[in-house]
Write a protein that holds these residues in place. Structure first.
Motif, PDB file in Angstrom:
ATOM      1  N   GLN A 125       0.820  -1.121   0.042  1.00 19.90           N
ATOM      2  CA  GLN A 125       0.067  -0.030   0.029  1.00 19.90           C
ATOM      3  C   GLN A 125       0.829   1.197   0.083  1.00 19.90           C
ATOM      4  O   GLN A 125       1.875   1.407   0.661  1.00 19.90           O
ATOM      5  CB  GLN A 125      -1.031   0.008   1.308  1.00 19.90           C
ATOM      6  CG  GLN A 125      -1.752  -1.209   1.251  1.00 19.90           C
ATOM      7  CD  GLN A 125      -1.552  -2.322   1.912  1.00 19.90           C
ATOM      8  OE1 GLN A 125      -0.452  -2.711   1.506  1.00 19.90           O
ATOM      9  NE2 GLN A 125      -2.657  -2.982   2.476  1.00 19.90           N
ATOM     10  N   GLN A 126       0.487   2.202  -0.651  1.00 24.66           N
ATOM     11  CA  GLN A 126       1.290   3.537  -0.736  1.00 24.66           C
ATOM     12  C   GLN A 126       1.358   4.111   0.441  1.00 24.66           C
ATOM     13  O   GLN A 126       2.342   4.831   0.604  1.00 24.66           O
ATOM     14  CB  GLN A 126       0.404   4.533  -2.012  1.00 24.66           C
ATOM     15  CG  GLN A 126       1.463   5.665  -2.152  1.00 24.66           C
ATOM     16  CD  GLN A 126       0.830   6.440  -3.333  1.00 24.66           C
ATOM     17  OE1 GLN A 126       0.262   6.023  -4.241  1.00 24.66           O
ATOM     18  NE2 GLN A 126       0.994   7.683  -3.251  1.00 24.66           N
ATOM     19  N   TYR A 127       0.501   4.260   1.320  1.00 23.12           N
ATOM     20  CA  TYR A 127       0.707   4.804   2.619  1.00 23.12           C
ATOM     21  C   TYR A 127       1.823   4.081   3.414  1.00 23.12           C
ATOM     22  O   TYR A 127       2.455   4.947   4.064  1.00 23.12           O
ATOM     23  CB  TYR A 127      -0.635   4.737   3.428  1.00 23.12           C
ATOM     24  CG  TYR A 127      -1.318   3.609   3.490  1.00 23.12           C
ATOM     25  CD1 TYR A 127      -1.156   2.496   4.309  1.00 23.12           C
ATOM     26  CD2 TYR A 127      -2.709   3.685   2.834  1.00 23.12           C
ATOM     27  CE1 TYR A 127      -2.045   1.310   4.096  1.00 23.12           C
ATOM     28  CE2 TYR A 127      -3.542   2.552   2.856  1.00 23.12           C
ATOM     29  CZ  TYR A 127      -3.302   1.154   3.559  1.00 23.12           C
ATOM     30  OH  TYR A 127      -3.997   0.414   3.531  1.00 23.12           O
ATOM     31  N   TYR A 128       2.145   2.828   3.413  1.00 27.34           N
ATOM     32  CA  TYR A 128       3.199   2.202   4.121  1.00 27.34           C
ATOM     33  C   TYR A 128       4.429   2.896   3.613  1.00 27.34           C
ATOM     34  O   TYR A 128       5.422   3.129   4.129  1.00 27.34           O
ATOM     35  CB  TYR A 128       3.118   0.946   4.022  1.00 27.34           C
ATOM     36  CG  TYR A 128       2.316   0.019   5.137  1.00 27.34           C
ATOM     37  CD1 TYR A 128       2.292   0.214   6.408  1.00 27.34           C
ATOM     38  CD2 TYR A 128       1.334  -0.803   4.836  1.00 27.34           C
ATOM     39  CE1 TYR A 128       1.426  -0.410   7.435  1.00 27.34           C
ATOM     40  CE2 TYR A 128       0.363  -1.386   5.426  1.00 27.34           C
ATOM     41  CZ  TYR A 128       0.436  -1.153   6.871  1.00 27.34           C
ATOM     42  OH  TYR A 128      -0.363  -1.674   7.637  1.00 27.34           O
ATOM     43  N   LEU A 129       4.442   2.706   2.388  1.00 29.46           N
ATOM     44  CA  LEU A 129       5.774   3.122   1.487  1.00 29.46           C
ATOM     45  C   LEU A 129       5.924   4.661   1.886  1.00 29.46           C
ATOM     46  O   LEU A 129       7.378   4.731   2.021  1.00 29.46           O
ATOM     47  CB  LEU A 129       5.337   3.165   0.081  1.00 29.46           C
ATOM     48  CG  LEU A 129       6.759   3.542  -0.882  1.00 29.46           C
ATOM     49  CD1 LEU A 129       7.250   2.014  -1.585  1.00 29.46           C
ATOM     50  CD2 LEU A 129       6.191   4.268  -2.426  1.00 29.46           C
ATOM     51  N   GLU A 130       5.015   5.474   1.836  1.00 33.36           N
ATOM     52  CA  GLU A 130       5.228   6.886   2.198  1.00 33.36           C
ATOM     53  C   GLU A 130       5.648   7.128   3.548  1.00 33.36           C
ATOM     54  O   GLU A 130       6.562   7.894   4.188  1.00 33.36           O
ATOM     55  CB  GLU A 130       4.020   7.758   1.928  1.00 33.36           C
ATOM     56  CG  GLU A 130       3.932   8.053   0.287  1.00 33.36           C
ATOM     57  CD  GLU A 130       2.643   8.899  -0.009  1.00 33.36           C
ATOM     58  OE1 GLU A 130       2.138   9.658   0.907  1.00 33.36           O
ATOM     59  OE2 GLU A 130       2.108   8.915  -1.013  1.00 33.36           O
ATOM     60  N   GLU A 131       5.321   6.446   4.672  1.00 39.96           N
ATOM     61  CA  GLU A 131       5.417   6.450   5.980  1.00 39.96           C
ATOM     62  C   GLU A 131       6.625   5.958   6.219  1.00 39.96           C
ATOM     63  O   GLU A 131       7.677   6.608   6.962  1.00 39.96           O
ATOM     64  CB  GLU A 131       4.400   5.518   6.818  1.00 39.96           C
ATOM     65  CG  GLU A 131       4.539   5.699   8.210  1.00 39.96           C
ATOM     66  CD  GLU A 131       3.839   4.481   9.214  1.00 39.96           C
ATOM     67  OE1 GLU A 131       2.668   4.120   8.500  1.00 39.96           O
ATOM     68  OE2 GLU A 131       4.341   4.003   9.852  1.00 39.96           O
TER      69      GLU A 131
END
Lengths: 537, 62
Positions: A125-131
């Protein structure tokens, strides 16, 4: 909707310059803290550049959006020190199946080659990547990440730009030598510099739904044309972390996005697909249309565009984020050399040259996939359907099946920074290509070749070449890696991939791409190629 | 010119009949799908990109 993820809220802090009213000139300002802007920040820090990142929001991507990350992007993030949590959390996959109606039409295996540190592809998921990238930024003094900072005006001068920024405390100005615009497909910076963004917009609408469910489907990419549960259209199923599944429904041209995005209309589509018994919860959904288009120039004076602000592709093939990360990989070493006075501004023109070449390649590939998935005429639909039916019986038809060609790096084969081969070499490592990884030993420990490549230029030396270590390369700092001395090629994979058996010297750029190679050592040739790779010849 | 446009089929009438008969029981949609399959099968058998480009150009003439 249920959530497997709680969105972090990052603190807004008023900057010293806004508080004091003093205008400060920064060497690099990145606009946008999505996957590409964060990669830019990390690459700047990695090369010792101080960087300010401005984002108009204060959290990570809402909803997953991008899902698949390919080996080259992971290698870049590994160079920047943030790939480990991504690979650990992500779903590693390599098989794909394509169905026509109820029957398997075609099956592929990305056939991940052995002996690479990074997997061929992960889903995350993109949110994990950004986090993970925000976490990494907070470890680095060079990165000044400013949330709730919205750029409302940009004024370009010969050698810098002035940005007007709005924060919860009002407006202030700051100056930047260079700006990296990573503010996405609807980039406002692109409008501020007056760039054009043209290409093809596609009419078909798609519904993406991220669904939480316990299912023992394998971690494979499944793609249906005309399935019984969604007749006449296509559907994609893909696994993400935390039992979240990405489902993508083609809705056709006439679908009404307002109606389609209501959960009471989404749930029956999912039930038809998953069966009535399976328990699931909808985590996030979005209706989208896509376009394949590119900015006129990736460099507008001292503003450089990267990621979706520079090029937009269809989602089939995971060529959006993966390409954007490679833009940054290409750009930041050049910026560093220009800022340090080791190269002229013209080196940055090669950023447009090389990355527009890659963008056009991605656009071509992505447009072909789109034409297969959403045929634009009856004739093209007949050929598409014919291929899918033939694929069941006739092997020749299978390579035509195109449900998205997954992202691979585009070699800069015609780049003006390359030196053409004079000697014969076998294998794939020709000038303009990104370096292949290989397992090696260093100081008796197992490691990987790409971890050894320097942040400056590198000479990779196979065999004995008198004088390589002691030579002066026009005062350009160079890391020298001697195979057999500095690193041991225990498995022989490195020597094979670089055709180094008969002796070879490779000149490698700071972004791990080959600039030139020779069979023998001649200092003049190396300094000449260095000049070419620095954009000065 | 690599594309052979000289007569190659021994019994033109017989082949033509076989082709037409093969679609006798098809509706328009089925005929179009079958034609598309036939083009793809034959194109693959020929395999030579130059010949195929010449054939496409010839078929595009109005």
């Amino acid at each position: 909707m249920q959530s497997t993820y709680s969105y972090p809220e990052f603190d807004y802090t008023q900057s010293y310059e806004q508080l004091s009213g003093k205008i400060i000139r920064h060497p690099v300002v990145v606009i946008g803290a999505g996957p590409i802007g964060l990669t830019a920040a990390l690459d700047c820090a990695n090369r010792g550049l101080k960087v300010v990142v401005l984002d108009d929001n204060n959290t990570v991507s809402i909803g997953s959006r991008a899902v698949c990350y390919a080996k080259r992007a992971l290698e870049i993030w590994n160079r920047l020190g943030c790939a480990k949590p991504m690979v650990a959390k992500g779903i590693n996959w390599h098989n794909g199946k394509v169905f026509l109606r109820e029957t398997l039409a075609y099956e592929f295996d990305l056939l991940p080659e052995e002996d690479h540190q990074m997997p061929a592809m992960i889903n995350l998921q993109q949110y994990y990547l950004e986090e993970y990238m925000v976490d990494r930024c907070s470890d680095l003094d060079e990165v000044d990440l400013r949330w709730k900072h919205k750029v409302i005006h940009l004024e370009q001068h010969d050698d810098h730009s002035v940005l007007t920024i709005e924060t919860p405390d009002g407006q202030f100005k700051l100056e930047a030598d260079w700006i990296i615009a990573c503010d996405g497909a609807n980039s406002s910076i692109r409008k501020m510099v007056g760039a054009t963004f043209i290409g093809q917009k596609f009419q078909d609408r798609f519904l993406i739904a991220d669904v939480v469910m316990k299912a023992d489907y394998p971690a494979e990419r499944w793609y249906w044309f005309d399935p019984p549960f969604h007749p006449g259209q296509s559907v994609l199923l893909h696994k993400q972390s935390d039992n979240v599944w990405r489902i993508d429904f083609q809705l056709g041209r006439d679908a009404d996005p307002e109606v389609e995005k209501r959960p009471e209309n989404i749930i029956p589509r999912l039930k038809a697909m998953l069966g009535d018994e399976r328990e699931f919860e909808l985590e996030w959904a979005s209706i989208y249309q896509f376009a394949c288009r590119r900015i006129d120039k990736l460099r507008h004076g001292n503003v450089l565009f990267a990621g979706d602000s520079a090029h937009q592709v269809s989602p089939f093939g995971a060529r959006g984020a993966n390409t954007g990360v490679q833009d940054i990989d290409n750009l930041v070493w050049k910026l560093k050399l220009v800022l340090d006075g080791h190269a002229g501004n013209s080196l940055l023109d090669s950023y447009h040259e090389e990355r527009s070449f890659a963008a056009d390649d991605n656009l071509r590939v992505s447009t072909s996939s789109t034409d297969f998935i959403t045929p634009k005429s009856n004739g093209s639909r007949h050929f598409r359907d014919a291929i899918l039916e033939l694929a069941k019986h006739a092997p020749f038809a299978r390579p035509f099946v195109n449900s998205g060609r997954l992202s691979t790096p585009t070699p800069y084969i015609k780049s003006s920074l390359n030196t053409e081969d004079e000697d014969d070499f076998a294998g794939l490592m020709s000038p303009g290509t990104n370096c292949a990884d290989a397992p090696i030993l260093t100081n008796g420990e197992e490691d990987w070749f790409l971890n050894q490549v320097g942040s400056q230029f590198t000479l990779l030396v196979f065999g004995r070449h008198e004088g390589v270590e002691t030579a002066n390369y026009d005062n350009v700092p160079i890391k020298i890696i001697r195979v057999g001395t500095d690193i041991i090629d225990k498995k022989g994979v490195l020597t094979h991939r670089y055709d180094g058996k008969a002796g070879a010297i490779y000149l490698i750029r700071p972004d791990q791409h080959i600039a030139a190679r020779w069979r023998s050592f001649e200092i003049q040739k190396i300094t000449n190629s260095l000049g070419i790779a620095l954009g000065s010849k | 010119m690599k594309l052979n446009v000289n007569p190659m089929i021994d019994d033109p009438d017989g082949f033509y009949k076989e082709l037409i008969d093969s679609q006798r029981n098809c509706n328009d949609e089925e005929q179009r799908l079958m034609n598309a399959k036939l083009i793809l099968i034959l194109a693959n058998h020929i395999g030579d990109r130059g010949v195929l480009s010449e054939a496409i150009a010839l078929a595009s003439l109005r």
